[in-house]
Design a protein around this motif. Structure first.
Motif, mmCIF file in Angstrom:
data_model
loop_
_atom_site.group_PDB
_atom_site.id
_atom_site.type_symbol
_atom_site.label_atom_id
_atom_site.label_comp_id
_atom_site.label_asym_id
_atom_site.label_seq_id
_atom_site.Cartn_x
_atom_site.Cartn_y
_atom_site.Cartn_z
ATOM 1 N N VAL A 11 0.831 -1.219 0.000
ATOM 2 C CA VAL A 11 0.000 0.000 0.000
ATOM 3 C C VAL A 11 0.862 1.265 0.000
ATOM 4 O O VAL A 11 1.764 1.411 0.826
ATOM 5 N N SER A 12 0.581 2.136 -0.939
ATOM 6 C CA SER A 12 1.204 3.469 -0.948
ATOM 7 C C SER A 12 0.085 4.500 -0.958
ATOM 8 O O SER A 12 -0.944 4.297 -1.602
ATOM 9 N N ASP A 17 -0.076 14.087 -3.696
ATOM 10 C CA ASP A 17 0.891 13.695 -4.734
ATOM 11 C C ASP A 17 2.279 14.324 -4.581
ATOM 12 O O ASP A 17 3.172 14.042 -5.368
ATOM 13 N N THR A 18 2.452 15.210 -3.584
ATOM 14 C CA THR A 18 3.776 15.815 -3.439
ATOM 15 C C THR A 18 4.621 15.046 -2.420
ATOM 16 O O THR A 18 5.833 14.958 -2.548
ATOM 17 N N ARG A 19 3.974 14.468 -1.394
ATOM 18 C CA ARG A 19 4.725 13.741 -0.375
ATOM 19 C C ARG A 19 4.012 12.421 -0.078
ATOM 20 O O ARG A 19 2.808 12.430 0.229
ATOM 21 N N MET A 20 4.745 11.318 -0.192
ATOM 22 C CA MET A 20 4.150 10.015 0.088
ATOM 23 C C MET A 20 4.017 9.839 1.600
ATOM 24 O O MET A 20 5.004 9.949 2.329
ATOM 25 N N ILE A 21 2.819 9.558 2.075
ATOM 26 C CA ILE A 21 2.599 9.344 3.514
ATOM 27 C C ILE A 21 2.914 7.886 3.856
ATOM 28 O O ILE A 21 3.544 7.595 4.877
ATOM 29 N N GLY A 42 3.692 11.948 12.632
ATOM 30 C CA GLY A 42 3.876 12.165 11.193
ATOM 31 C C GLY A 42 4.436 10.971 10.453
ATOM 32 O O GLY A 42 4.844 11.079 9.301
ATOM 33 N N SER A 43 4.457 9.797 11.126
ATOM 34 C CA SER A 43 5.016 8.619 10.449
ATOM 35 C C SER A 43 3.983 7.898 9.582
ATOM 36 O O SER A 43 4.306 6.951 8.886
ATOM 37 N N GLY A 44 2.731 8.331 9.635
ATOM 38 C CA GLY A 44 1.701 7.736 8.769
ATOM 39 C C GLY A 44 0.780 6.763 9.478
ATOM 40 O O GLY A 44 -0.009 6.069 8.827
ATOM 41 N N LYS A 45 0.817 6.734 10.823
ATOM 42 C CA LYS A 45 0.020 5.754 11.573
ATOM 43 C C LYS A 45 -1.481 6.009 11.430
ATOM 44 O O LYS A 45 -2.251 5.089 11.144
ATOM 45 N N ALA A 217 8.247 4.423 10.341
ATOM 46 C CA ALA A 217 8.960 5.698 10.274
ATOM 47 C C ALA A 217 8.949 6.170 8.839
ATOM 48 O O ALA A 217 9.166 5.360 7.921
ATOM 49 N N ASN A 218 8.681 7.430 8.648
ATOM 50 C CA ASN A 218 8.637 8.032 7.304
ATOM 51 C C ASN A 218 7.788 7.227 6.325
ATOM 52 O O ASN A 218 8.161 7.027 5.167
ATOM 53 N N GLY A 219 6.677 6.709 6.799
ATOM 54 C CA GLY A 219 5.747 6.007 5.915
ATOM 55 C C GLY A 219 6.136 4.580 5.590
ATOM 56 O O GLY A 219 5.526 3.953 4.724
ATOM 57 N N GLU A 220 7.164 4.044 6.284
ATOM 58 C CA GLU A 220 7.592 2.658 6.001
ATOM 59 C C GLU A 220 7.590 1.845 7.292
ATOM 60 O O GLU A 220 7.730 2.399 8.388
ATOM 61 N N ILE A 221 7.459 0.527 7.142
ATOM 62 C CA ILE A 221 7.601 -0.359 8.306
ATOM 63 C C ILE A 221 9.099 -0.620 8.476
ATOM 64 O O ILE A 221 9.743 -1.146 7.558
#
Lengths: 270, 261
Positions: A11-12, A17-21, A42-45, A217-221
């Protein structure tokens, strides 16, 4: 996928469209487990939670809840699916124009045809379970932060959902309220045989009550495992998060393309 | 130079594009409301609650405003008509002005300021405190549960309040013309009865107020629903409700007047 209550595959997601969450996230949550999704602000949780409830759709990848692909479901079916999901919001999100009783009874009245006398008994039971029996007639502005969170918990579990989502349930609580909420989450999860997803950044409290932890963190596991495994992880980013260190792979400074020196007109060559 | 021209063209087109987008969103919301009308009608209690909030609680402000507007009409009408020796038609002037124009228009503007802004603020705050999200994840459609009852309450309340405004205005005109300035009471009422036509004046006026009720309530719920979930966002939305409603009512009034009279 059969045994997973929630399954996210590659999932993305981005809001503008400017910053991927969220970046290529894959998570499988088995039935009856308590899972923590942890990470800094802000990590996307919370975005992940919104994807699971069908409030957002991913740009790529799939989100399956109860084996149903949310991106292929019409709105009406997503609404039906949500009847099986309970959500506890960060600050409760109680309806301020309703009493405690009306808040807890809200989803029962909306989704069932039960007579008022039965609803009164269910509400009383739900409030007793969170230790607030007797507050039925109170207005929401008469409740403390911890009490409001517990009323919200009673409201979220009113229809005995199979899946419970907790959005930062420990934020802004005093130590006693914090332990009460964590104890209630565990107790209700066991009693109702629910699957629970707890979105939080409170490491100490969460590790006592969950089966598995995902660290984001930063939208990634960046890590996954049992609480003990994550606690003992040697991964620098996880260590920094667990110990709350200021320096490490995660920089607290905002990442910008602007040069600070150039902005101030400072030339290092001089 | 080319870039400047492109930017200038963009700046020119941006407000127009925004206007079209907003109009499209409002129409989509209206369609959503219409599709959900039958479901909302099942929960009459919410509509009654809405009528209490935007109708019953507006009675005093509407009645007092109507009374004073009627008094001013009576006074100005008396002075002007007196110059032409036509003070006998004062009752007609007061009634026709109120029925055709001032009643529907002023009631709609007062309604926007008193109830419309309240609706916007309530919805905006619910959005800012995640209450709308909570409702949505509890599998309850906020449009059906919140917006439609308020919409129905608004379009029921505005014509009723307009009728109240007109009655209060006529009584205000009567007070000044007859009680203070000693115009004959029989002349006041008989002239009014002779010149007021039930279809052309009363029904048309109430039809206008019905259209204004739809417009003002739609603008109020739209602004609340679309408000930015911050304190400033709610404040901006509330202001927009009053300003946009007033302008819409005045513009619609011209169109409806041209078509009706």
């Amino acid at each position: 996928m059969q045994n997973f209550v929630v399954s996210l595959k590659n999932v993305s997601f981005s809001y503008d469209d400017t910053r991927m969450i969220l970046k290529n996230i894959s998570i499988n949550i088995p039935k009856g487990k308590r899972i923590a999704i942890m990470g800094g602000s802000g990590s996307g949780k919370t975005t992940l939670l919104r994807l699971i409830t069908g409030q957002c759709q991913p740009q790529t990848g799939t989100v399956h809840v109860f084996n149903q692909n949310l991106s292929r479901l019409p709105n009406r079916k997503i609404l039906n699916l949500r009847k099986r999901i309970g959500v506890l919001f960060q600050f409760g999100a109680l309806f301020t124009d309703m009493s405690v009783y009306e808040n807890v009874a809200f989803s029962i009245k909306e989704h069932t045809n039960l007579p008022e006398s039965i609803i009164q008994k269910i509400v009383a039971m739900k409030l007793k379970a969170v230790g607030l029996f007797g507050t039925q007639d109170m207005a929401t502005n008469e409740l403390s932060g911890g009490m409001a969170r517990r009323v919200a918990l009673a409201r979220a579990t009113a229809l005995d959902p199979e899946l419970m989502l907790y959005d930062e349930p420990f934020t802004g609580l005093d130590p006693i309220s914090l332990n009460v909420i964590s104890m209630l989450i565990k107790k209700l999860n066991d009693a109702l045989e629910q699957t629970s997803i707890i979105i939080t950044h409170d490491f100490a409290t969460t590790l006592k009550i969950v089966d598995y932890v995902y660290v984001m963190a930063n939208g990634e596991i960046i890590a996954f495992g049992t609480p003990l495994a994550v606690l003992n992880s040697q991964e620098p980013a996880v260590k920094q998060f667990v110990k709350g260190e200021v320096t490490g792979p995660f920089n607290y400074e905002f990442q910008t393309k602007m040069s600070y020196n150039a902005y101030l007109g400072i030339d290092h060559n001089e | 130079m080319n870039e400047k021209i492109i930017n200038f063209t963009r700046q020119l087109g941006h407000p127009f594009a925004e206007f079209i987008l907003t109009l499209g969103s409002i129409i989509r919301l209206l369609i959503d409301i219409i599709l959900n009308l039958p479901f909302a009608l099942k929960n009459i209690f919410l509509i009654i609650k809405g009528i209490h909030f935007c109708g019953v609680k507006s009675i005093v402000i509407i009645a007092v405003s109507g009374w004073f507007v009627g008094m001013v009409l009576g006074l100005q009408g008396y002075n002007t008509l007196n110059r032409f020796g036509s003070i006998s038609v004062l009752g007609s002037v007061v009634a026709l002005t109120l029925l055709r124009e001032l009643g529907p228009v002023l009631t709609a503007i007062l309604f926007a300021a008193r109830a419309g802004s309240g609706i916007t603020a309530e919805l905006g705050l619910m959005k800012a405190t995640e209450q709308l999200d909570a409702m949505s994840v509890m599998a309850v459609n906020p449009i059906r549960r919140l917006i439609v009852p308020k919409f129905i309450a608004g379009i029921i309340s505005v014509p009723l309040l307009t009728a109240l405004f007109i009655v209060a205005g006529i009584l205000g005109g009567y007070f000044v013309g007859v009680i203070i300035l000693h115009l004959d009471s029989g002349t006041f009422w008989s002239q009014m009865r002779d010149s007021v036509n039930l279809h052309d004046d009363v029904y048309n006026g109430l039809f206008k107020s019905f259209i204004f009720g739809i417009s003002v309530t739609l603008i109020s719920v739209y602004q609340g629903f679309m408000a930015k979930p911050t304190a400033e966002g709610v404040s901006v939305a509330t202001t927009k409700t009053v300003v946009v409603s007033a302008l819409t009512v005045l513009a619609l009034d011209y169109v409806l007047t041209a078509l009706m009279f």
